[in-house]
Design a protein around this motif. Structure first.
Motif, short mmCIF file in Angstrom:
data_model
loop_
_atom_site.label_atom_id
_atom_site.label_comp_id
_atom_site.label_asym_id
_atom_site.label_seq_id
_atom_site.Cartn_x
_atom_site.Cartn_y
_atom_site.Cartn_z
N GLY A 1 -10.04 60.01 -22.85
CA GLY A 1 -11.34 60.61 -23.14
C GLY A 1 -11.21 61.90 -23.93
O GLY A 1 -12.03 62.18 -24.82
N ARG A 2 -10.18 62.69 -23.62
CA ARG A 2 -9.98 63.95 -24.34
C ARG A 2 -9.58 63.70 -25.79
O ARG A 2 -10.02 64.39 -26.71
N MET A 3 -8.71 62.69 -25.99
CA MET A 3 -8.21 62.40 -27.34
C MET A 3 -9.31 61.84 -28.26
O MET A 3 -9.28 62.07 -29.46
N ALA A 4 -10.22 61.10 -27.69
CA ALA A 4 -11.22 60.41 -28.52
C ALA A 4 -12.62 60.63 -27.94
O ALA A 4 -13.26 59.70 -27.46
N PRO A 5 -13.12 61.87 -28.00
CA PRO A 5 -14.42 62.16 -27.40
C PRO A 5 -15.59 61.41 -28.04
O PRO A 5 -16.63 61.24 -27.42
N GLN A 6 -15.40 60.95 -29.29
CA GLN A 6 -16.46 60.20 -29.95
C GLN A 6 -16.41 58.71 -29.62
O GLN A 6 -17.32 57.96 -30.00
N SER A 7 -15.36 58.29 -28.94
CA SER A 7 -15.19 56.88 -28.65
C SER A 7 -15.97 56.49 -27.40
O SER A 7 -15.73 57.01 -26.31
N ASN A 8 -16.88 55.57 -27.56
CA ASN A 8 -17.66 55.08 -26.43
C ASN A 8 -16.74 54.44 -25.38
O ASN A 8 -16.88 54.65 -24.18
N PHE A 9 -15.78 53.66 -25.88
CA PHE A 9 -14.83 52.99 -24.99
C PHE A 9 -14.00 54.00 -24.20
O PHE A 9 -13.77 53.84 -23.01
N ALA A 10 -13.54 55.07 -24.88
CA ALA A 10 -12.72 56.07 -24.20
C ALA A 10 -13.52 56.80 -23.14
O ALA A 10 -13.02 57.06 -22.04
N ARG A 11 -14.76 57.15 -23.44
CA ARG A 11 -15.59 57.84 -22.45
C ARG A 11 -15.85 56.94 -21.24
O ARG A 11 -15.81 57.40 -20.09
N TYR A 12 -16.10 55.67 -21.50
CA TYR A 12 -16.36 54.74 -20.41
C TYR A 12 -15.10 54.56 -19.55
O TYR A 12 -15.16 54.58 -18.31
N THR A 13 -13.96 54.42 -20.19
CA THR A 13 -12.71 54.24 -19.46
C THR A 13 -12.41 55.45 -18.58
O THR A 13 -12.01 55.32 -17.42
N ALA A 14 -12.61 56.64 -19.13
CA ALA A 14 -12.37 57.86 -18.35
C ALA A 14 -13.34 57.96 -17.17
O ALA A 14 -12.94 58.32 -16.05
N ALA A 15 -14.61 57.62 -17.42
CA ALA A 15 -15.61 57.74 -16.36
C ALA A 15 -15.35 56.75 -15.23
O ALA A 15 -15.35 57.12 -14.05
N ARG A 16 -15.11 55.50 -15.56
CA ARG A 16 -14.92 54.52 -14.48
C ARG A 16 -13.59 54.72 -13.76
O ARG A 16 -13.43 54.37 -12.60
N SER A 17 -12.61 55.32 -14.44
CA SER A 17 -11.35 55.62 -13.78
C SER A 17 -11.52 56.73 -12.76
O SER A 17 -10.78 56.80 -11.77
N ALA A 18 -12.50 57.62 -12.98
CA ALA A 18 -12.77 58.68 -12.00
C ALA A 18 -13.28 58.11 -10.69
O ALA A 18 -13.09 58.71 -9.62
N ILE A 19 -13.93 56.95 -10.75
CA ILE A 19 -14.43 56.31 -9.52
C ILE A 19 -13.26 56.00 -8.59
O ILE A 19 -13.35 56.20 -7.37
N VAL A 20 -12.16 55.52 -9.15
CA VAL A 20 -11.01 55.09 -8.36
C VAL A 20 -10.49 56.21 -7.47
O VAL A 20 -10.05 55.98 -6.34
N VAL A 21 -10.55 57.46 -7.96
CA VAL A 21 -10.01 58.60 -7.21
C VAL A 21 -11.13 59.40 -6.54
O VAL A 21 -10.95 60.55 -6.15
N ASN A 22 -12.31 58.78 -6.39
CA ASN A 22 -13.42 59.34 -5.63
C ASN A 22 -14.06 60.56 -6.29
O ASN A 22 -14.66 61.40 -5.61
N ARG A 23 -13.94 60.68 -7.59
CA ARG A 23 -14.62 61.76 -8.32
C ARG A 23 -15.94 61.19 -8.84
O ARG A 23 -16.12 60.96 -10.03
N MET A 24 -16.85 60.98 -7.91
CA MET A 24 -18.07 60.24 -8.23
C MET A 24 -19.04 61.03 -9.12
O MET A 24 -19.69 60.45 -9.99
#
Length: 576
Positions: free
Chosen positions: A295-318
């Motif tokens: 997400g940091r490397m590609a802030p304009q990438s929709n895919f990167a933002r989505y991947t970063a956001a849903r990965s936060a779910i795994v570690v309970n950063r809701m």
């Protein structure tokens, strides 16, 4: 840029009477003079010029023109752009005169492309190195001169030019396909061009992925990599597809095989691979860190933002996950349909106890014209209603989930199981018992044994549930699910000696790539035995081993019900 000047290719062309442009050599100036018509640049138009030549060898002299012709024909076959060769461009553009320079020079090629109105230009260089010929090709944006997709260099023997020409042509075709595909720039920033054949196989894999057919997707990604072994992104996506069909050992082996080739990956793709391997090996923090870096490397990438956001779910950063998901465009073509974004928004809202928001997202999802998972969306609506205490409305929704007809790669009966679990988690035990009996009365024969155990337990028939769990274990003594149910049911039935014997057996026999599943099952048995402190310690261990907070990782699980309200447990599951 390719700036070496050579004898103009134009001098080898015949002069065509009545051409739209004439060429004259002038002594003064020594440069192309183009009459600018301020043509708008067409992003769907490509100019191909002959490649620059450095060095010489028998039979190689004509290679620049042969490459130009082959690349023009190849790009035309893709149907992705209007393609113009240099001779046609000179005839169409407004030329006044020229000096001794070459179209192969990047600056001149861009000026010709600009005058033609072509938004893209293909340039390149042929290097003759003894008996070896090396070809560098570039697909440039006319306006900026930047390379829009990196194209790997191809090389081959001077005596094998047809194969070399085909290899270069395939790379340029693949580069154009990637550039014209709206998913690529957002999906994998910095990706190198594959061959066009590999690109096509990769896109077939993506189509299968979007239909949630992960086995077919895996086969197509593997084929894409086999066609072009430099196309490492296809191998990484192959790994993700294998993960989704739970072939974790194969993913790990793939990661080991790719280790020596990491230098070919872009920094973004490297983190994409890191995320996969950390996920497979149960390292949730490394998984999350890799996704955040994407997400940091590609802030304009929709895919990167989505991947970063849903990965936060795994570690309970809701909260972080929710805020990230709200920046994602669910309509974007680089996501696998709208379902993922809506499902994750519902999931994080539920974990944050924001049931009104969950209900809003679920109903928006249900009403969306591109919704391909209507029962999944209604399941989310039902779970939000449970959280809001509106259980009578869930009664009306529940029967539609009692079907064995798959939706995507999920049996809707599992949605019914989740609703029953939510009912019990929120204290509606009587309703959960009644709905479980409804499910058993209507579709017990269509349930697989694991589903039937769940409903028998929730319906209060622990005797039949125990017999079925024992039968499941006899059929497959490696089944951690069956063993977990045997231990949990023994604890519920106050058979502590059997429950403890099963705990010892589970501790001795943790399967590879278990990712905390067995440890979490042990925690549930301890919780049902009333040993709450030990249960929470094991849950923390399970998380460190790879058990995730997504979905019902530590929420709405039958075996964790005794921990509700227990302060150490509530502190553990509280969103960070």
């Amino acid at each position: 840029p390719l700036t070496r000047a050579i004898t103009p290719v134009l001098r080898r062309w015949p002069v065509v009477a009545g051409a739209a442009a004439t060429l004259a050599v002038i002594a003064a100036g020594g440069a192309w003079a183009l009459r600018s018509r301020d043509n708008p640049l067409d992003a769907g138009r490509v100019l191909v010029v002959p490649f620059e030549m450095q060095g010489n060898a028998p039979g190689v002299t004509a290679l620049p023109l042969r490459l130009e012709s082959a690349i023009v024909q190849g790009l035309q076959r893709t149907g992705l752009a209007t393609v113009t060769d240099s001779r046609t461009a000179v005839a169409e553009a407004s030329f006044a005169d020229t000096a001794a320079a070459s179209l192969a020079t990047t600056t001149i090629a861009r000026r010709l492309a600009r005058d033609l109105g072509s938004g893209l230009v293909v340039v390149g260089r042929v290097l003759v190195l003894g008996d070896t010929v090396q070809v560098e090709s570039k697909l440039l944006a006319t306006a900026s001169g930047t390379e829009v997709v990196a194209i790997p260099t191809e090389s081959g023997p001077a005596g094998g030019l047809p194969s070399l020409i085909e290899a270069v042509t395939q790379r340029v075709m693949g580069a154009l396909a990637m550039h014209r595909d709206p998913r690529w720039g957002s999906l994998l920033p910095g990706a190198r061009a594959p061959t066009y054949a590999a690109y096509r196989a990769f896109q077939e894999g993506n189509d299968s992925w979007n239909r949630r057919d992960f086995r077919l997707a895996a086969d197509r990604y593997r084929r894409a990599f086999a066609v072009d072994t430099m196309f490492l992104v296809a191998a990484v996506r192959y790994g993700y597809a294998l993960f989704n069909v739970q072939e974790y050992a194969a993913v790990d082996s793939l990661g080991t095989a790719l280790e020596p080739k990491r230098s070919v990956l872009s920094p973004f793709e490297t983190q994409y691979l890191n995320r996969l391997l950390a996920w497979t090996r149960g390292d949730q923090q490394a998984f999350y860190a890799a996704a955040r870096e994407m997400g940091r490397m590609a802030p304009q990438s929709n895919f990167a933002r989505y991947t970063a956001a849903r990965s936060a779910i795994v570690v309970n950063r809701m909260t972080e996950a929710r805020d990230g998901l709200l920046t994602v465009d669910n309509e974007s073509s680089d996501l696998a349909g709208i379902e993922g974004g809506y499902s994750d928004l519902c999931n994080v809202s539920h974990h944050l106890s924001d049931y009104e928001a969950e209900l809003k997202w679920a109903r928006e999802w249900s009403a969306h014209p591109r919704n391909q998972q209507p029962l999944n969306a209604r399941r989310r609506e039902a779970q939000a209603l449970v959280g809001l205490g509106r259980v009578e409305e869930v009664d009306a929704l529940f029967p539609q989930f009692l079907t064995s007809r798959p939706e995507g790669n999920t049996r809707p009966i599992t949605f019914a199981m989740g609703i029953v679990a939510e009912m019990r988690w929120h204290g509606h035990d009587t309703t959960a018992l009644r709905l479980s009996r409804v499910a058993l009365d209507r579709v017990a024969s269509a349930m697989v044994p694991g589903e039937r155990v769940v409903f028998l337990f929730a319906a209060g028939d622990t005797g039949k549930a125990t017999l079925l769990a024992d039968s499941m274990y006899r059929a497959d003594t490696t089944s951690a699910v069956a063993l977990g149910w045997m231990g949990a049911l023994a604890a519920v039935r106050k058979d502590a000696p059997r429950a403890r014997a099963i705990l010892q057996q589970m501790e001795r026999g943790v399967p590879p790539y278990d990712r905390g599943t067995t440890t979490r099952a042990r925690a549930e048995i301890h919780a049902l035995l009333g040993e709450k402190d030990q249960a929470v310690q094991l849950l923390q261990q399970a998380f460190s081993e790879g058990a995730a907070f997504q979905e019902n990782g530590f929420h709405a699980r039958f075996g964790l019900e005794p921990l509700r309200g227990f302060a150490p447990f509530e502190a553990f599951v509280k969103p960070k």
